[in-house]
Enzyme design. Sequence first.
Site, PDB file in Angstrom:
ATOM      1  N   SER A 125      93.409  51.513  27.273  1.00 45.28           N
ATOM      2  CA  SER A 125      94.253  52.708  27.270  1.00 45.28           C
ATOM      3  C   SER A 125      94.589  53.115  28.696  1.00 45.28           C
ATOM      4  O   SER A 125      93.802  52.885  29.629  1.00 45.28           O
ATOM      5  CB  SER A 125      93.451  53.819  26.591  1.00 45.28           C
ATOM      6  OG  SER A 125      94.038  55.055  26.854  1.00 45.28           O
ATOM      7  N   TYR A 149      85.250  59.121  26.016  1.00 45.18           N
ATOM      8  CA  TYR A 149      86.150  58.114  25.429  1.00 45.18           C
ATOM      9  C   TYR A 149      86.657  57.172  26.518  1.00 45.18           C
ATOM     10  O   TYR A 149      86.611  55.940  26.374  1.00 45.18           O
ATOM     11  CB  TYR A 149      87.325  58.802  24.715  1.00 45.18           C
ATOM     12  CG  TYR A 149      88.425  57.848  24.313  1.00 45.18           C
ATOM     13  CD1 TYR A 149      88.239  56.968  23.250  1.00 45.18           C
ATOM     14  CD2 TYR A 149      89.648  57.806  24.994  1.00 45.18           C
ATOM     15  CE1 TYR A 149      89.237  56.069  22.875  1.00 45.18           C
ATOM     16  CE2 TYR A 149      90.646  56.919  24.628  1.00 45.18           C
ATOM     17  CZ  TYR A 149      90.441  56.054  23.568  1.00 45.18           C
ATOM     18  OH  TYR A 149      91.440  55.163  23.209  1.00 45.18           O
ATOM     19  N   LYS A 153      86.202  52.932  27.277  1.00 40.34           N
ATOM     20  CA  LYS A 153      87.256  51.928  27.485  1.00 40.34           C
ATOM     21  C   LYS A 153      87.034  51.194  28.816  1.00 40.34           C
ATOM     22  O   LYS A 153      87.223  49.977  28.903  1.00 40.34           O
ATOM     23  CB  LYS A 153      88.644  52.582  27.440  1.00 40.34           C
ATOM     24  CG  LYS A 153      89.029  53.069  26.049  1.00 40.34           C
ATOM     25  CD  LYS A 153      89.224  51.905  25.064  1.00 40.34           C
ATOM     26  CE  LYS A 153      89.366  52.353  23.631  1.00 40.34           C
ATOM     27  NZ  LYS A 153      89.400  51.279  22.646  1.00 40.34           N
TER      28      LYS A 153
END
Length: 335
Positions: A125, A149, A153
């Site tokens: 992302s 989050y 990643k």
Amino acid sequence: MAKILLTGGAGYIGSHTYLALIDAGFDVVILDNFSNAKPDVPARLEDITGRPAHVYEGDVLDRAVLEQVFSDHTIDGVVHFAALKAVGESVEKPLDYMQTNVGGLLNLLSAMDHAGVRRIVFSSSATVYGDTDIQPIPEDHPRTYTSPYAFTKIAGEQILEQLPDDWAVGILRYFNPVGAHGSAMIGEDPEDIPNNLVPYIAKVATGELERLSVFGDDYDTPDGTGVRDYIHVEDLAEGHVLSLKSLLETGEGHTVNLGTGEGSTVLDVVHAYSEACGQDLAYKIAPRRDGDVAVLTARPERAKEHLGFEAKRSLADMCRSSWAWVSGQRRNDPN
Ligand code: NAD
Ligand code: UDP
């Protein structure tokens, strides 16, 4: 025909990628625990493709299920979508995010290694770039995290970068995926009040929500509202096909942005959606949202050079396809 394991294949991006892979001639097996997918997605995929979907209902944290999939099928490559993805929730439940997103990846990689499968496309992302003034963002921009989050990643990318040379890894950093499949039979379908702009606007258009709050109109952007690089989910899905083909054909990995390189403001999106649904959409200007950046856009050149990827669909296409999907759903289920 190469056979691909698609984890999270019943989810938003996964289901569109399933269709793009089938279109490109791949044989595809889905593994999904349906924690964030509707149970009728496989039947919808079957209706669209006219062929049975091979779906395992199971968890990437469950090693036995992974072993079963790899023993039932000769898999040539994996596209890994299965993850938890809500930034706000990750602050509340960081351990769940680490377990599913990092633990799930490790479990999958170790099952792949055991089965001798060493080709994987990873859903990363633009969040790995953190808050930066460098726009559009090139892939060699340093990584930094602003949420658990984002941490998961970055950790995922770093784990994949440690794999030996006989692995080939495609790291795809998505910008803002929106829109729905041209059939209007699959799309994004959040259960709760949406956090993201386009799903929220869609619910204003169907009358489920009264009006949009535009988070800030005093940014240094053309109309003062936030700028993002929205990419049609069907373009994104096609990016995965190109990434996978490149891994299978060359054995070489890549890390690329998947965006358009074009920025749109919140009000650009409101106006495009309004055109698409044929009605004015109510909004009010609200304070900035914590953690938001003014501008987030991709440098798209590397994906073009390495994969021949170029997003083809416009903001108007994104809004039209979203509206076709949500208005069709609303007709089927008016409550
Ligand atoms: P999604 O929630 O619609 O899809 C994820 C799918 O994975 C769901 O079908 C869910 O049921 C499944 N899943 C979750 N945990 C699982 C587990 N432990 N085992 C098996 N299946 C599991 O989300 P999406 O928007 O399609 O995102 C797919 C991937 O793309 C995610 O990795 C996400 O982090 C990444 N991503 C999404 C966006 C975005 O804006 N949508 C942006 C950048 C990156
Ligand atoms: N946004 C908004 N109102 C909303 C949701 C989002 O004004 O209800 C804005 C947000 O501030 C950002 C843009 O829309 O400028 C895209 O937000 P989204 O949550 O869709 O994606 P993000 O880029 O934050 O991941």
